[in-house]
Design a protein around this motif. Structure first.
Motif, short mmCIF file in Angstrom:
data_model
loop_
_atom_site.label_atom_id
_atom_site.label_comp_id
_atom_site.label_asym_id
_atom_site.label_seq_id
_atom_site.Cartn_x
_atom_site.Cartn_y
_atom_site.Cartn_z
N ASN A 584 0.80 -1.23 0.00
CA ASN A 584 0.00 0.00 0.00
C ASN A 584 0.83 1.28 0.00
O ASN A 584 0.31 2.34 -0.31
N LEU A 588 -0.07 5.05 -1.56
CA LEU A 588 -0.28 6.18 -0.66
C LEU A 588 0.60 7.36 -1.03
O LEU A 588 0.18 8.52 -0.94
N TRP A 605 -8.03 6.10 2.87
CA TRP A 605 -7.33 4.82 2.65
C TRP A 605 -8.15 3.70 3.28
O TRP A 605 -8.25 3.59 4.49
N HIS A 607 -8.40 -0.13 3.87
CA HIS A 607 -7.37 -1.19 3.84
C HIS A 607 -7.66 -2.26 4.87
O HIS A 607 -8.37 -2.06 5.87
N ALA A 635 -7.55 6.86 7.61
CA ALA A 635 -7.33 5.42 7.46
C ALA A 635 -8.55 4.67 7.99
O ALA A 635 -8.95 4.84 9.15
N GLN A 637 -9.68 0.91 8.49
CA GLN A 637 -9.28 -0.50 8.45
C GLN A 637 -10.52 -1.37 8.48
O GLN A 637 -11.41 -1.20 9.32
N ASP A 643 -1.03 -3.48 11.82
CA ASP A 643 -0.79 -2.65 10.65
C ASP A 643 0.55 -1.94 10.81
O ASP A 643 0.66 -0.98 11.58
N MET A 646 0.54 1.88 9.69
CA MET A 646 -0.04 2.80 10.67
C MET A 646 0.90 2.99 11.86
O MET A 646 0.96 4.08 12.44
N SER A 657 -7.01 7.85 12.27
CA SER A 657 -7.55 6.50 12.17
C SER A 657 -9.05 6.58 12.46
O SER A 657 -9.46 6.96 13.56
#
Length: 803
Positions: A584, A588, A605, A607, A635, A637, A643, A646, A657
């Motif tokens: 990734n 990014l 993002w 992911h 982000a 998730q 991760d 992160m 996040s």
């Protein structure tokens, strides 16, 4: 006389072929199968059962021919001729395999009488040729044992060897392609391995000196640029979507039969990698106690974990824990000989060095550090062997997530990754209390009201249930209360921490760069992402980047983001073939380059877990650190898991996040609504100020010291993100004073005061640590208070009577 000499000569060759063609090969197969001496020190000549059958065929075939030749006649000439030719072909193959060892074997044979076993294939080849010549003298005249039988037998031998070697050869060729520096060739290699790769061979390649050496063609092709074990580990993740050390090792590794349930030895002790599960290390108990001040919008949870080690050696328990959104660890306790020992809080490097030093001494430390935004790494060692147990507790100070002014949400902490097992009968016992009503949607939890003005959610949850979004508590708030305060415990008299609620102002982006991870684990999420995209207003420009493992977004690659309508972008995502594990980071970095061209941009993002770093993150982090007005990265998730990306982005001000509080589609739709101004999110703002007198107001709530800890956590984040000189030192001092685990600080418990002194640390005063009173303690306090009030009342009555 000549006939007697001929018989003597044959007896010599008879003994030679018996020894070198039958006994020596059989002994070689037996010794290698039992001891794996060659596999452990050089390479594995019999890596599979098919190879074992091939080499075992050689002495058996030679024995049949030897017996027929001794009798001087045979009725199975063709069968024996083909069997002999197959044995010769196998011997030729293994002679080539053992060529690198022949000089060493000859030296060992000359010096100390050893070295016969590596020479078994060449001796077997010589014996096979001799036996074939003798067989040719006794077979019927109509059968040409020298030509037709030899050709047929060799063809069968090489075909059998080819069947055994083709999977390894194709896999090695695929590994070579997948390790190429060319993105196009790398992509072809990954497709090749996903379609035809031997997973066992790829797993073997992830270990140093894996023992696989019979793949001659693949070996020759890889001589120029061999694939290293580290490269193989990355390729394995790209192909399968799983890290090599979370998989059961190959049944035979370096010739040894490996345990097939978990790992006996933990190579990551004291490190920051969870790795695979350790054999016979389990969770023996778990309880979660907490209290929520809903009107002040905060809570405190203590999680007590007990580990058990049934193996014969000391083990380290490691786990990565997802904290509630905005949560911070503010207490750490270790039980040593039945007594509670509190942690020392200090700089991250200092506490880790202290922990690792004590681990090397085989003593009793426990360490907690951050592992990304709202994530921590917990490590404790040693869990004593032979049924020994180790007990720890860490406390989490956390804000509530405001759904609206009348309701706050709390997502319970849960395990993301661990190196210990959880037996079926072990569940997490949960008990959370509040003066305000509490609700939960989890089937394992239920709400109750033990007494007036006290509400609780309690129950037991399996680890899978604790990790689900249903492990969410809803706390009812008094909507009129919009502020909270508490005396600051460190800043002296008159200094308070104040908190108020406001609508968060989020700049509306005109461009959203959407990065979608194409790893295998996102396959079931494609439709949710697509459905959420349809809620975006049409005037928001949307650019799509699909993160894959072949490096199409690396520097110099000619690839651009896809631009289309939101609905068309959703259809593109639904058509994606989600396979293996994606890299990734390049996507990014490309997303930042695109978003940086437009000041009104945001990066989203979406992911899955990123358990391995396939690309250095420094270039990505540099972009955000060097440009103050960088676009914000959100982000999202999709499921639980560690991760590494992160973790490396922890501390960046423009990195958020997104809390997972519902389904992926719901959380994405909520994020899109906030970014486009259709939904105004509420947030808590905390300030430190000086007051001459205690504030009194109907909209103001006095709360606990946890409010000051949350303010300190906010201030530490600001200091880390400021990029000013000496601000990191100020952040460490603030974290140490308020006893917090942050990106620049950690907490460690050592066994003795001497160990603290040696490490330059000071454990916290037990009277300053936050606690949750046990129900018995609360009852005792109420009883004592009642007795005290009763005594005051009696004294007043006596005074009145005497006057």
């Amino acid at each position: 006389m000549m006939e007697q000499a001929q018989k003597t000569k044959w007896r010599v060759w008879e003994a030679f072929t018996l020894l070198t063609g039958i006994i020596l090969p059989a002994l070689s197969v037996l010794v290698e199968s039992v001891t794996h001496i060659c596999a452990e020190h050089f390479f594995d000549p019999i890596p599979t059962l098919w190879h074992l059958l091939l080499v075992a065929f050689v002495p058996l075939a030679h024995l049949q021919v030897w017996l027929a030749v001794n009798k001087g006649r045979t009725e199975r000439g063709m069968l024996l001729g083909i069997a002999n030719a197959i044995a010769i072909g196998i011997s030729i193959f293994y002679t080539i395999v053992y060529i690198p060892l022949l000089p060493l074997a000859a030296m060992a044979l000359a010096l100390i009488g050893l070295g016969l076993l590596p020479m078994a294939p060449i001796f077997s080849l010589i014996s096979g040729i001799i036996l074939r010549r003798r067989l040719g003298r006794i077979v019927p005249l109509g059968f040409s044992v020298k030509l037709t039988g030899l050709a047929a037998g060799l063809a069968l031998a090489f075909a059998a060897i080819g069947l055994a070697e083709v999977p390894a050869t194709l896999t090695r060729m695929g590994l070579q392609m997948a390790a190429s520096k060319s993105p196009e060739r790398r992509a072809r290699g990954l497709r090749w391995l996903r379609a035809t790769g031997d997973r066992d061979y790829m797993l073997r390649a992830c270990y140093e000196r894996s023992g696989r050496a019979t793949d001659l063609l693949g070996f020759l092709l890889s001589l120029e640029d061999p694939v290293t074990a580290e490269e193989a580990r990355q390729i394995y993740y790209k192909v399968t979507g799983e890290t090599f050390n979370t998989r059961i090792p190959p049944k035979r590794l370096n010739g040894r039969w490996e345990p097939q349930d978990s790992f006996d030895f933990d190579p990551e002790q004291g490190g920051e990698v969870i790795a695979g599960k350790v054999k016979k290390l389990t969770l023996a108990g778990s309880r979660m106690d907490g209290s929520i001040d809903a009107d002040a919008g905060l809570g405190y949870i203590e999680w007590t974990l007990q580990f058990k080690n049934d193996s014969a050696m000391q083990q380290e328990a490691r786990a990565q824990v997802q904290l509630p959104p905005g949560g911070v660890v503010s207490r750490l306790t270790l039980w040593v000989n039945g007594e509670e020992r509190e942690a020392a809080f200090a700089g991250r490097t200092q506490v880790r060095q202290a922990y690792q030093q004590i681990v090397r001494q085989r003593r009793d430390p426990v360490l907690v550090t951050t592992a990304g935004q709202d994530r921590i790494l917990v490590q404790c060692f040693p869990v004593p062997p032979n049924g020994g147990e180790m007990k720890i507790r860490f406390g989490i100070t956390t804000p509530l997530v405001l759904e609206n002014r009348a309701e706050g949400l709390l997502r319970l902490p849960h395990l993301l990754e661990r190196n210990f097992g959880i037996p079926e009968d072990i569940k997490h016992a949960v008990w959370i209390e509040s003066e305000n009503p509490l609700l939960t949607e989890s089937n394992g939890l239920h709400s109750e009201q033990p007494r007036a003005n006290l509400h609780a959610v309690r129950g037991v949850l399996r680890d899978e249930e604790l990790s689900e979004s249903g492990a969410l508590l809803r706390a009812t708030r008094t909507s009129e209360i919009t502020e909270a305060w508490t005396p600051d415990p460190l800043k002296g008299k008159g200094q308070i921490t104040r908190q108020f609620i406001r609508e968060r102002e989020i700049p509306t982006p005109s461009r959203i760069v959407l990065v979608v991870d194409t790893s295998r684990r996102l396959r079931p999420r494609a439709q949710e992402i697509s459905a959420a995209l349809r809620t975006l207003p049409p005037d928001v420009e949307l650019k799509l980047l699909l993160a894959d493992g072949s490096g199409v977004y690396e520097e110099g690659a000619n690839h651009h983001a896809a631009s289309a309508s939101h609905e068309e972008t959703g259809r593109q995502i639904e058509k994606v073939s989600f396979e293996g594990g994606a890299d990734n980071v390049p996507a990014l970095m490309k997303a930042w380059d695109i978003a940086a061209d437009n000041p009104q941009s945001a990066i989203i993002w979406v992911h899955g877990p990123q358990p391995i770093l396939l690309h250095a993150v420094e270039g990505l982090r540099q972009r955000w650190e060097r440009r103050p007005n960088s676009p914000t990265l959100y982000a999202v998730q999709t499921e639980i898991g560690s991760d590494r990306i992160m973790e490396k982005l922890d501390g960046l001000r423009a990195f958020e996040s997104v809390p997972r509080l519902g389904s992926l589609q719901t959380d994405l739709e909520k994020l899109f609504a906030q970014l486009t101004g259709r939904r105004k999110p509420l947030e808590f703002v905390r300030e430190s100020e000086q007051l001459e007198q205690k504030p009194v107001s109907p909209i103001l709530k006095e709360t606990s010291v946890h409010l000051s800890k949350l303010w300190a956590n906010d201030e530490i984040k600001r200091l880390i993100g400021s990029q000013e000189k000496n601000k990191a030192e100020d952040a460490v001092k603030l974290a140490t004073g308020y006893q917090l685990v942050t990106p620049v600080s950690g907490a460690v418990v050592l066994e003795t005061q001497a160990q603290y002194t040696q490490a330059g640390l000071q454990p916290v005063d037990p009277s300053t640590v936050p606690t949750i009173p046990e129900p018995e303690t609360v009852l005792l306090i109420l009883v004592v208070a009642f007795i005290f009030l009763w005594m005051l009342y009696r004294q007043r009555l006596v005074r009145r009577r005497t006057t």
